[in-house]
Design a protein around this motif. Structure first.
Motif, PDB file in Angstrom:
ATOM      1  N   ALA A  18      38.180  27.295  33.000  1.00 27.14           N
ATOM      2  CA  ALA A  18      37.667  26.994  31.672  1.00 27.14           C
ATOM      3  C   ALA A  18      37.984  28.160  30.755  1.00 27.14           C
ATOM      4  CB  ALA A  18      36.155  26.779  31.735  1.00 27.14           C
ATOM      5  N   LEU A  19      38.581  27.887  29.621  1.00 28.33           N
ATOM      6  CA  LEU A  19      38.888  28.933  28.662  1.00 28.33           C
ATOM      7  C   LEU A  19      37.622  29.325  27.915  1.00 28.33           C
ATOM      8  CD1 LEU A  19      42.234  27.475  27.319  1.00 28.33           C
ATOM      9  CD2 LEU A  19      41.907  29.271  28.995  1.00 28.33           C
ATOM     10  N   LEU A  20      37.608  30.531  27.338  1.00 22.37           N
ATOM     11  CA  LEU A  20      36.408  31.008  26.655  1.00 22.37           C
ATOM     12  C   LEU A  20      35.980  30.070  25.542  1.00 22.37           C
ATOM     13  CD1 LEU A  20      37.005  34.839  26.460  1.00 22.37           C
ATOM     14  CD2 LEU A  20      35.205  33.629  27.674  1.00 22.37           C
ATOM     15  N   ALA A  21      36.906  29.331  25.028  1.00 23.32           N
ATOM     16  CA  ALA A  21      36.570  28.390  23.957  1.00 23.32           C
ATOM     17  C   ALA A  21      35.628  27.307  24.447  1.00 23.32           C
ATOM     18  CB  ALA A  21      37.844  27.760  23.411  1.00 23.32           C
ATOM     19  N   LYS A 164      56.723  32.644  38.495  1.00 27.68           N
ATOM     20  CA  LYS A 164      55.939  32.499  37.268  1.00 27.68           C
ATOM     21  C   LYS A 164      55.273  33.824  36.947  1.00 27.68           C
ATOM     22  CE  LYS A 164      56.561  28.048  36.539  1.00 27.68           C
ATOM     23  NZ  LYS A 164      57.203  27.526  35.327  1.00 27.68           N
ATOM     24  N   ARG A 165      55.384  34.259  35.707  1.00 28.90           N
ATOM     25  CA  ARG A 165      54.777  35.518  35.307  1.00 28.90           C
ATOM     26  C   ARG A 165      53.257  35.392  35.293  1.00 28.90           C
ATOM     27  NH1 ARG A 165      52.881  37.843  30.752  1.00 28.90           N
ATOM     28  NH2 ARG A 165      53.344  36.005  29.501  1.00 28.90           N
ATOM     29  N   PRO A 166      52.545  36.292  35.989  1.00 29.83           N
ATOM     30  CA  PRO A 166      51.083  36.220  35.973  1.00 29.83           C
ATOM     31  C   PRO A 166      50.532  36.541  34.587  1.00 29.83           C
ATOM     32  CG  PRO A 166      51.815  38.197  37.121  1.00 29.83           C
ATOM     33  CD  PRO A 166      53.037  37.389  36.834  1.00 29.83           C
ATOM     34  N   GLN A 167      49.556  35.760  34.159  1.00 25.10           N
ATOM     35  CA  GLN A 167      48.937  35.955  32.846  1.00 25.10           C
ATOM     36  C   GLN A 167      47.494  36.425  32.950  1.00 25.10           C
ATOM     37  OE1 GLN A 167      49.774  31.833  31.711  1.00 25.10           O
ATOM     38  NE2 GLN A 167      51.078  32.607  30.055  1.00 25.10           N
ATOM     39  N   TYR A 168      46.830  36.102  34.061  1.00 27.13           N
ATOM     40  CA  TYR A 168      45.431  36.462  34.257  1.00 27.13           C
ATOM     41  C   TYR A 168      45.245  36.996  35.678  1.00 27.13           C
ATOM     42  CZ  TYR A 168      44.877  33.186  30.351  1.00 27.13           C
ATOM     43  OH  TYR A 168      44.995  32.517  29.158  1.00 27.13           O
ATOM     44  N   GLU A 169      44.254  37.862  35.836  1.00 24.53           N
ATOM     45  CA  GLU A 169      43.873  38.348  37.168  1.00 24.53           C
ATOM     46  C   GLU A 169      42.377  38.148  37.346  1.00 24.53           C
ATOM     47  OE1 GLU A 169      43.838  42.368  39.957  1.00 24.53           O
ATOM     48  OE2 GLU A 169      44.465  42.485  37.860  1.00 24.53           O
ATOM     49  N   VAL A 170      41.983  37.576  38.481  1.00 24.52           N
ATOM     50  CA  VAL A 170      40.567  37.391  38.788  1.00 24.52           C
ATOM     51  C   VAL A 170      40.002  38.738  39.237  1.00 24.52           C
ATOM     52  CG1 VAL A 170      38.876  36.141  40.179  1.00 24.52           C
ATOM     53  CG2 VAL A 170      41.003  35.000  39.484  1.00 24.52           C
ATOM     54  N   VAL A 171      39.075  39.270  38.457  1.00 27.32           N
ATOM     55  CA  VAL A 171      38.568  40.622  38.711  1.00 27.32           C
ATOM     56  C   VAL A 171      37.162  40.637  39.301  1.00 27.32           C
ATOM     57  CG1 VAL A 171      40.021  41.685  36.949  1.00 27.32           C
ATOM     58  CG2 VAL A 171      37.757  40.821  36.315  1.00 27.32           C
ATOM     59  N   ALA A 172      36.462  39.507  39.258  1.00 25.09           N
ATOM     60  CA  ALA A 172      35.099  39.479  39.792  1.00 25.09           C
ATOM     61  C   ALA A 172      34.706  38.053  40.149  1.00 25.09           C
ATOM     62  CB  ALA A 172      34.108  40.048  38.766  1.00 25.09           C
ATOM     63  N   ARG A 177      28.536  32.513  34.495  1.00 25.91           N
ATOM     64  CA  ARG A 177      29.422  33.095  33.479  1.00 25.91           C
ATOM     65  C   ARG A 177      28.818  34.301  32.772  1.00 25.91           C
ATOM     66  NH1 ARG A 177      32.440  28.320  30.053  1.00 25.91           N
ATOM     67  NH2 ARG A 177      33.254  27.148  31.831  1.00 25.91           N
ATOM     68  N   GLU A 178      27.505  34.261  32.619  1.00 31.40           N
ATOM     69  CA  GLU A 178      26.852  35.348  31.889  1.00 31.40           C
ATOM     70  C   GLU A 178      26.983  36.684  32.610  1.00 31.40           C
ATOM     71  OE1 GLU A 178      23.966  33.743  34.824  1.00 31.40           O
ATOM     72  OE2 GLU A 178      25.362  32.844  33.363  1.00 31.40           O
ATOM     73  N   ARG A 179      27.361  36.657  33.891  1.00 31.94           N
ATOM     74  CA  ARG A 179      27.519  37.892  34.657  1.00 31.94           C
ATOM     75  C   ARG A 179      28.943  38.438  34.611  1.00 31.94           C
ATOM     76  NH1 ARG A 179      23.387  38.224  38.524  1.00 31.94           N
ATOM     77  NH2 ARG A 179      24.248  40.299  38.972  1.00 31.94           N
ATOM     78  N   CYS A 180      29.855  37.730  33.963  1.00 32.85           N
ATOM     79  CA  CYS A 180      31.234  38.198  33.868  1.00 32.85           C
ATOM     80  C   CYS A 180      31.329  39.379  32.901  1.00 32.85           C
ATOM     81  CB  CYS A 180      32.151  37.081  33.375  1.00 32.85           C
ATOM     82  SG  CYS A 180      32.567  35.858  34.636  1.00 32.85           S
ATOM     83  N   PRO A 181      32.282  40.287  33.122  1.00 35.50           N
ATOM     84  CA  PRO A 181      32.457  41.401  32.185  1.00 35.50           C
ATOM     85  C   PRO A 181      32.933  40.923  30.817  1.00 35.50           C
ATOM     86  CG  PRO A 181      34.164  41.409  33.878  1.00 35.50           C
ATOM     87  CD  PRO A 181      33.189  40.365  34.279  1.00 35.50           C
ATOM     88  N   ALA A 182      32.762  41.762  29.821  1.00 40.14           N
ATOM     89  CA  ALA A 182      33.120  41.398  28.444  1.00 40.14           C
ATOM     90  C   ALA A 182      34.609  41.141  28.282  1.00 40.14           C
ATOM     91  CB  ALA A 182      32.672  42.506  27.495  1.00 40.14           C
ATOM     92  N   SER A 183      35.423  41.698  29.152  1.00 35.68           N
ATOM     93  CA  SER A 183      36.879  41.529  29.065  1.00 35.68           C
ATOM     94  C   SER A 183      37.364  40.186  29.596  1.00 35.68           C
ATOM     95  CB  SER A 183      37.578  42.644  29.849  1.00 35.68           C
ATOM     96  OG  SER A 183      37.207  42.586  31.222  1.00 35.68           O
ATOM     97  N   THR A 184      36.449  39.337  30.085  1.00 36.20           N
ATOM     98  CA  THR A 184      36.838  38.053  30.677  1.00 36.20           C
ATOM     99  C   THR A 184      37.479  37.145  29.635  1.00 36.20           C
ATOM    100  OG1 THR A 184      35.062  38.185  32.304  1.00 36.20           O
ATOM    101  CG2 THR A 184      35.988  36.009  31.891  1.00 36.20           C
ATOM    102  N   CYS A 198      35.814  35.563  37.258  1.00 38.74           N
ATOM    103  CA  CYS A 198      36.033  36.140  35.938  1.00 38.74           C
ATOM    104  C   CYS A 198      37.457  36.705  35.902  1.00 38.74           C
ATOM    105  CB  CYS A 198      35.042  37.272  35.668  1.00 38.74           C
ATOM    106  SG  CYS A 198      33.329  36.895  36.144  1.00 38.74           S
ATOM    107  N   ALA A 199      38.291  36.166  35.041  1.00 39.69           N
ATOM    108  CA  ALA A 199      39.693  36.590  34.986  1.00 39.69           C
ATOM    109  C   ALA A 199      39.981  37.281  33.669  1.00 39.69           C
ATOM    110  CB  ALA A 199      40.607  35.387  35.170  1.00 39.69           C
ATOM    111  N   ARG A 200      40.673  38.417  33.754  1.00 44.17           N
ATOM    112  CA  ARG A 200      41.085  39.142  32.550  1.00 44.17           C
ATOM    113  C   ARG A 200      42.526  38.804  32.239  1.00 44.17           C
ATOM    114  NH1 ARG A 200      44.554  43.288  33.443  1.00 44.17           N
ATOM    115  NH2 ARG A 200      44.808  44.006  35.600  1.00 44.17           N
TER     116      ARG A 200
END
Length: 202
Positions: A18-21, A164-172, A177-184, A198-200
């Motif tokens: 799910a995108l942040l939108a 395929k070039r990676p665009q996101y990395e799952v960091v947590a 969702r509320e526990r994901c870092p602000a950079s998600t 949570c992917a940056r």
């Protein structure tokens, strides 16, 4: 004569992103789906039971793990369809689906090789099921993703070797969702006790 079992190789990449939108993505299966024929020979109580080894290629056979033909080891084996059974271990590289068959000869003499699935790990690298490997049935912390189409992502190797070039990395992995870092920048459904990935953006 050894019984013949039809198996289907599936890399079960079930990602719900799910995108942040706030748009929720549909499941995004990726990887090859192929059918193959296996001729189990020399196996014990269960065809491709835990610890057993098998070949790769158009025909999947159970062989001794010391054999030069052995390519992958069974981490776990379950009866019944994968959709209703336990998850494979995190380090699974691929899943073999075994179709039910009732041959003249079978592993325990009951007249059936039951439908089920085997969670397999390659004996040698590459290991697509490892974090960042670009495959396997699970999305893990350390895995990388790319947008395959609007609202949908798929796994790819973090080192770019997957084509395929990676665009996101799952960091947590977190409970919500509320526990994901602000950079998600992307939320990914992982399942289990920490169901939100949570992917940056990379």
């Amino acid at each position: 004569m050894a019984p013949v079992v039809t198996v289907t190789v599936t890399a079960l990449f079930t990602l719900l992103a799910a995108l942040l939108a706030g748009c929720r993505a549909a499941p995004a299966p990726s990887g090859a789906l192929a059918t193959a024929t296996a001729s189990p020979q020399g196996y014990g109580a269960v065809f491709l039971g835990p610890g057993d080894c098998g070949t790769r290629g158009p025909e999947h056979r159970e062989v001794p793990c010391a054999s030069e033909k052995a390519a992958a080891r069974v981490l776990s084996r379950y009866d019944g369809p994968a959709a209703r059974g336990p998850d494979c271990p995190d380090r699974t590289d691929f899943v073999l689906h075994v179709s039910e068959l009732r041959p003249a000869v079978d592993e325990d003499g009951d007249g059936a090789v039951p439908r089920g699935y085997a969670c397999m790990r390659n004996l040698e690298p590459p290991h697509p099921g490892d974090p960042g490997g670009g495959g396997g049935p699970h999305t893990l912390v350390g895995d990388c993703l790319y947008t395959s189409r609007k609202g949908q992502v798929k796994e790819t190797a973090c080192d770019g070797s997957g084509g395929k070039r990676p665009q996101y990395e799952v960091v947590a992995a977190v409970p919500g969702r509320e526990r994901c870092p602000a950079s998600t920048a992307l939320y990914v459904s992982l399942g289990g006790r920490q169901p939100v990935g949570c992917a940056r953006r990379m």
